[in-house]
Design a protein around this motif. Structure first.
Motif, mmCIF file in Angstrom:
data_model
loop_
_atom_site.group_PDB
_atom_site.id
_atom_site.type_symbol
_atom_site.label_atom_id
_atom_site.label_comp_id
_atom_site.label_asym_id
_atom_site.label_seq_id
_atom_site.Cartn_x
_atom_site.Cartn_y
_atom_site.Cartn_z
ATOM 1 N N THR A 96 33.425 -60.939 42.306
ATOM 2 C CA THR A 96 32.019 -61.244 42.035
ATOM 3 C C THR A 96 31.845 -61.066 40.437
ATOM 4 O O THR A 96 32.286 -59.965 39.811
ATOM 5 C CB THR A 96 30.966 -60.153 42.568
ATOM 6 N N THR A 156 37.687 -60.848 47.515
ATOM 7 C CA THR A 156 36.418 -61.318 47.218
ATOM 8 C C THR A 156 36.104 -60.804 45.744
ATOM 9 O O THR A 156 36.015 -59.789 45.519
ATOM 10 C CB THR A 156 35.357 -61.393 48.183
ATOM 11 N N SER A 175 36.500 -56.611 45.122
ATOM 12 C CA SER A 175 35.863 -56.584 46.412
ATOM 13 C C SER A 175 35.480 -54.744 46.715
ATOM 14 O O SER A 175 34.478 -54.349 47.425
ATOM 15 C CB SER A 175 36.189 -56.742 47.794
ATOM 16 N N SER A 200 29.850 -64.942 43.691
ATOM 17 C CA SER A 200 31.098 -64.331 44.297
ATOM 18 C C SER A 200 32.074 -65.659 44.823
ATOM 19 O O SER A 200 31.487 -66.637 44.877
ATOM 20 C CB SER A 200 30.902 -63.701 45.587
#
Length: 137
Positions: A105, A103, A78, A49
């Motif tokens: 990932t 964020t 996110s 991440s």
């Protein structure tokens, strides 16, 4: 004659410092990396991440050697939405411009996978824009 050498050396040093400074300011920043090797079939997933800002240009550098099974690399925001899927390839360098600040990932899903893979994720500072209206390259 001695003065010419001092001026030449000074000029060379100034140019060298300028080149090094430019490189340090524009080189890609590593946001994360993954590397795995499986000699027996596995079904698993790995992830990394990183925080991204809208308009950031992200570079993915990917290598794989798939002997059998499937390997899928997907970037999620996110909220869990898939925003980018990397193509399957032995070697790949590709870019993606983030649409929003959040964020992210990157997930590597292995399904009955035998082989190796390695991926690096970079922030491409030299080509990053703050224009959030940019889309996938």
């Amino acid at each position: 004659m001695k003065k010419k050498y001092i001026i030449l050396i000074s000029f060379i040093l100034v140019v060298a410092v300028g080149i090094i400074s430019f490189y340090l300011l524009t080189r890609p920043t590593v946001l994360g990396n993954m590397s795995n090797e499986y000699s027996k079939q596995v079904t698993t997933s790995s992830d990394i991440s990183f925080v991204g800002e809208a308009g950031n240009r992200i570079k993915f550098v990917f290598e794989s050697n798939v002997i059998s099974g499937n390997l899928d690399m997907t970037l999620y925001d996110s909220d869990g939405n898939a925003v980018y899927t990397l193509d399957n390839a032995k070697e790949l360098a590709t870019y993606f411009i983030l649409e929003r600040s959040t964020t992210y990932t990157l997930v590597a899903k292995c399904d009955n996978f035998v082989g190796t893979y390695k991926i690096f994720v970079y922030l491409d500072k030299a080509n990053t824009s703050t224009d959030s209206s940019l889309s996938v390259q």
